[in-house]
Design a protein around this motif. Structure first.
Motif, mmCIF file in Angstrom:
data_model
loop_
_atom_site.group_PDB
_atom_site.id
_atom_site.type_symbol
_atom_site.label_atom_id
_atom_site.label_comp_id
_atom_site.label_asym_id
_atom_site.label_seq_id
_atom_site.Cartn_x
_atom_site.Cartn_y
_atom_site.Cartn_z
ATOM 1 N N THR A 2 41.305 49.745 45.492
ATOM 2 C CA THR A 2 42.047 50.650 45.151
ATOM 3 C C THR A 2 41.641 51.125 43.855
ATOM 4 O O THR A 2 41.921 52.615 43.374
ATOM 5 C CB THR A 2 43.335 50.987 45.397
ATOM 6 N N GLY A 3 41.593 50.408 42.755
ATOM 7 C CA GLY A 3 41.605 50.695 41.533
ATOM 8 C C GLY A 3 42.841 50.943 40.840
ATOM 9 O O GLY A 3 43.150 51.313 39.654
ATOM 10 N N ARG A 4 43.893 50.896 41.749
ATOM 11 C CA ARG A 4 45.274 51.327 41.243
ATOM 12 C C ARG A 4 46.277 49.991 40.896
ATOM 13 O O ARG A 4 47.069 50.420 40.466
ATOM 14 C CB ARG A 4 45.960 52.017 42.488
ATOM 15 N N VAL A 5 45.986 48.962 41.066
ATOM 16 C CA VAL A 5 46.542 47.786 40.942
ATOM 17 C C VAL A 5 46.310 46.996 39.643
ATOM 18 O O VAL A 5 45.188 46.524 39.401
ATOM 19 C CB VAL A 5 46.506 46.653 42.189
ATOM 20 N N ILE A 6 47.314 46.886 38.979
ATOM 21 C CA ILE A 6 47.013 46.250 37.488
ATOM 22 C C ILE A 6 47.051 44.709 37.836
ATOM 23 O O ILE A 6 46.042 43.985 37.528
ATOM 24 C CB ILE A 6 48.186 46.613 36.711
ATOM 25 N N ARG A 7 48.112 44.309 38.283
ATOM 26 C CA ARG A 7 47.977 42.586 38.487
ATOM 27 C C ARG A 7 48.577 42.234 39.876
ATOM 28 O O ARG A 7 49.564 43.125 40.252
ATOM 29 C CB ARG A 7 48.914 41.790 37.560
ATOM 30 N N ALA A 8 48.172 41.440 40.448
ATOM 31 C CA ALA A 8 48.952 41.015 41.762
ATOM 32 C C ALA A 8 49.359 39.404 41.802
ATOM 33 O O ALA A 8 49.005 38.507 41.035
ATOM 34 C CB ALA A 8 48.087 41.159 42.952
ATOM 35 N N VAL A 9 50.656 39.239 42.431
ATOM 36 C CA VAL A 9 51.382 37.829 42.264
ATOM 37 C C VAL A 9 51.213 37.669 43.859
ATOM 38 O O VAL A 9 51.698 38.216 44.979
ATOM 39 C CB VAL A 9 52.564 37.933 41.936
ATOM 40 N N LYS A 16 48.070 30.301 42.266
ATOM 41 C CA LYS A 16 49.111 29.866 41.200
ATOM 42 C C LYS A 16 49.048 30.935 40.123
ATOM 43 O O LYS A 16 50.056 31.127 39.469
ATOM 44 C CB LYS A 16 48.375 28.224 40.729
ATOM 45 N N GLU A 17 47.896 31.417 39.851
ATOM 46 C CA GLU A 17 47.570 32.227 38.820
ATOM 47 C C GLU A 17 47.806 33.468 39.205
ATOM 48 O O GLU A 17 47.635 34.166 40.253
ATOM 49 C CB GLU A 17 46.249 32.228 38.188
ATOM 50 N N ILE A 18 48.418 34.662 38.333
ATOM 51 C CA ILE A 18 48.587 35.953 38.394
ATOM 52 C C ILE A 18 47.004 36.493 38.413
ATOM 53 O O ILE A 18 46.173 36.074 37.662
ATOM 54 C CB ILE A 18 49.293 36.540 37.139
ATOM 55 N N ILE A 19 46.672 37.724 39.504
ATOM 56 C CA ILE A 19 45.548 38.146 39.523
ATOM 57 C C ILE A 19 45.331 39.202 38.896
ATOM 58 O O ILE A 19 46.061 40.229 39.283
ATOM 59 C CB ILE A 19 45.169 37.928 41.034
ATOM 60 N N SER A 20 44.458 39.234 37.854
ATOM 61 C CA SER A 20 44.346 40.606 37.076
ATOM 62 C C SER A 20 43.258 41.397 37.931
ATOM 63 O O SER A 20 42.312 40.915 38.235
ATOM 64 C CB SER A 20 43.613 40.218 35.639
ATOM 65 N N LEU A 21 43.594 42.620 38.167
ATOM 66 C CA LEU A 21 42.831 43.644 39.031
ATOM 67 C C LEU A 21 42.244 44.797 38.208
ATOM 68 O O LEU A 21 41.073 45.156 38.012
ATOM 69 C CB LEU A 21 43.512 44.086 40.178
ATOM 70 N N ASN A 22 43.264 45.456 37.505
ATOM 71 C CA ASN A 22 42.540 46.737 36.863
ATOM 72 C C ASN A 22 43.810 46.973 35.618
ATOM 73 O O ASN A 22 44.565 47.624 35.810
ATOM 74 C CB ASN A 22 42.728 47.860 37.749
ATOM 75 N N GLU A 23 43.568 46.106 34.633
ATOM 76 C CA GLU A 23 44.681 46.222 33.479
ATOM 77 C C GLU A 23 44.740 47.276 32.924
ATOM 78 O O GLU A 23 45.903 47.609 32.455
ATOM 79 C CB GLU A 23 44.081 44.929 32.486
ATOM 80 N N ASN A 24 43.793 48.020 32.525
ATOM 81 C CA ASN A 24 43.756 49.454 31.774
ATOM 82 C C ASN A 24 44.130 50.435 32.687
ATOM 83 O O ASN A 24 44.954 51.281 32.334
ATOM 84 C CB ASN A 24 42.403 49.656 31.101
ATOM 85 N N GLU A 25 43.569 50.803 33.875
ATOM 86 C CA GLU A 25 43.727 51.925 34.574
ATOM 87 C C GLU A 25 44.598 51.657 35.927
ATOM 88 O O GLU A 25 45.212 52.804 36.223
ATOM 89 C CB GLU A 25 42.249 52.777 35.009
ATOM 90 N N GLY A 26 45.126 50.725 36.022
ATOM 91 C CA GLY A 26 46.140 50.344 37.241
ATOM 92 C C GLY A 26 47.247 50.868 36.905
ATOM 93 O O GLY A 26 47.861 51.254 35.921
ATOM 94 N N ARG A 27 48.192 51.110 38.110
ATOM 95 C CA ARG A 27 49.297 51.791 37.973
ATOM 96 C C ARG A 27 50.406 50.976 38.493
ATOM 97 O O ARG A 27 51.530 51.131 38.287
ATOM 98 C CB ARG A 27 49.285 53.039 38.747
ATOM 99 N N TYR A 28 50.133 49.906 39.544
ATOM 100 C CA TYR A 28 51.385 49.344 40.015
ATOM 101 C C TYR A 28 50.982 47.850 39.923
ATOM 102 O O TYR A 28 50.088 47.242 39.652
ATOM 103 C CB TYR A 28 51.056 49.272 41.620
ATOM 104 N N PHE A 29 52.129 47.174 40.089
ATOM 105 C CA PHE A 29 52.143 45.454 40.192
ATOM 106 C C PHE A 29 52.420 45.341 41.835
ATOM 107 O O PHE A 29 53.449 45.930 42.211
ATOM 108 C CB PHE A 29 53.245 44.985 39.309
ATOM 109 N N MET A 30 51.736 44.432 42.398
ATOM 110 C CA MET A 30 51.958 44.025 43.666
ATOM 111 C C MET A 30 52.344 42.435 43.702
ATOM 112 O O MET A 30 51.713 41.696 43.112
ATOM 113 C CB MET A 30 50.753 44.631 44.532
ATOM 114 N N TYR A 31 53.385 42.279 44.655
ATOM 115 C CA TYR A 31 53.811 40.959 44.816
ATOM 116 C C TYR A 31 53.823 40.505 46.405
ATOM 117 O O TYR A 31 54.494 41.383 47.017
ATOM 118 C CB TYR A 31 55.301 40.596 44.342
#
Ligand code: AFP
Length: 325
Positions: free
Chosen positions: A82-89, A94-109
């Motif tokens: 999607t390119g829309r997710v900043i980070r996912a938990v 164990k670790e937080i998954i970084s997806l699109n730190e700069n352009e992402g818009r959402y955090f998903m748990y």
């Protein structure tokens, strides 16, 4: 022939009615693709020998990955596209998954496959998710968000073909999968006021491990309601949302083997408790922790933080909160 409104069409109108962008549609499209993929994998899993334990070999002679890990990989794949997710938990990382730190818009748990004791039986499991949004107007407060800051939360009960999702201040809605594998026919869910259908749901084996006041509450109340327990939060909570009553997973403090006590509770705050608490609030119910504090108010300190959970009809949750505080 009767044709029903699809989830995506429902969401499109929802976004337009609230003057919102289409970014959230792109995210939800990915979540739905992931859920369908997990659902398909789960349904055919027993036949293909893929529901067994990790480390075994399936009928094709391939190494079996744990179903939880497969589900996790599927979700991350679709979120990344999607390119829309900043980070996912994820429960599975164990670790937080970084997806699109700069352009992402959402955090998903999310918990991609909740209720692992049901997996080897092919019985219902859940894919639970909560979504928060980047702070577009002020300083960024990152991924550790209280449930009250989620913009949406939902669950798929797999493999039943149901999606239940709540939007902030816009209700809790249930959709069913049709013959074309589309989620269709939005039905708004509100917890029933009258106690006739109410149910209690908890792991009865644990009842003598609860603190005394909670044990006494159970003694006083259990005969008033039906008792149901599947062992997968999504399935158990699905019933509570429709029939009313309360699901509870209290803190374990009186175990005969003290090493098995869980004073902070068992369930995870960010992708289990806050998700169902959010859906419950939008359906007219409530949720508290072991101290009687509203689940949605808890500011997480750790992304895998645990909590006790009492969630369901407001009158019951208020009643037990009275003995918890
Ligand atoms: P697992 O996915 O680790 O099996 O946990 C499932 C769960 O978090 C939740 O879905 C259930 O409500 C609860 O645990 C069941 O726990 P018990 O097996 O202790 O009853």
């Amino acid at each position: 022939m009767e044709l029903e409104q699809t989830f995506m069409n429902f969401l499109l109108h929802h976004q337009e009615r609230h003057n919102r962008t289409y970014h959230f549609l792109i995210l939800m499209d990915a979540i739905i693709s992931a859920a369908k993929h997990i659902e398909h994998y789960y349904i055919t899993g027993a036949l293909k020998g893929n529901l067994g334990l990790a480390g075994k070999v399936n009928v094709q002679g391939e190494d079996v990955m744990h179903m939880d890990d497969i589900a996790h990989e599927i979700v991350i794949h679709y979120l990344r596209t999607t390119g829309r997710v900043i980070r996912a938990v994820s429960e599975e990382s164990k670790e937080i998954i970084s997806l699109n730190e700069n352009e992402g818009r959402y955090f998903m748990y999310f918990d991609p496959l909740d209720g692992s004791s049901n997996v080897s039986h092919g019985l219902p499991v859940g894919f639970l998710f909560g979504i928060a949004k980047r702070n577009l107007d002020g300083p960024e407060d990152f991924h550790l968000r209280a449930g009250k800051d989620y913009i949406a939360a939902g669950m798929f009960v797999i493999p039943t073909g149901t999606l239940t999702i709540a939007f902030r201040e816009a209700g809790t809605w249930r959709f069913h999968m049709d013959e074309t594998m589309n989620y269709v026919k939005p039905v708004r869910i509100t917890l029933p006021d009258t106690p006739v259908t109410w149910e209690l749901s908890f792991n009865a084996t644990n009842r003598y491990t609860y603190r005394k006041t909670v044990q006494d509450w159970v003694d006083r109340n259990e005969r008033k309601y039906s008792f149901r327990y599947l062992g997968a939060l999504a399935g158990d909570f699905h019933r509570i949302l429709t029939n009313g009553g309360m699901f509870m997973y209290p803190a374990i403090v009186n175990h005969t083997d003290p090493a098995k006590n869980r004073p902070e509770g068992k369930l995870r705050l960010m992708y289990e408790a806050s998700v169902v608490a959010f859906m419950c609030r939008e359906a007219g119910g409530d949720a508290v922790d072991e101290h009687g504090t509203a689940i949605l108010e808890i500011e997480p300190k750790d992304h895998h933080q645990r909590t006790a959970l009492y969630v369901g009809s407001k009158a019951l949750v208020d009643d037990i909160a009275g003995v918890l505080r």
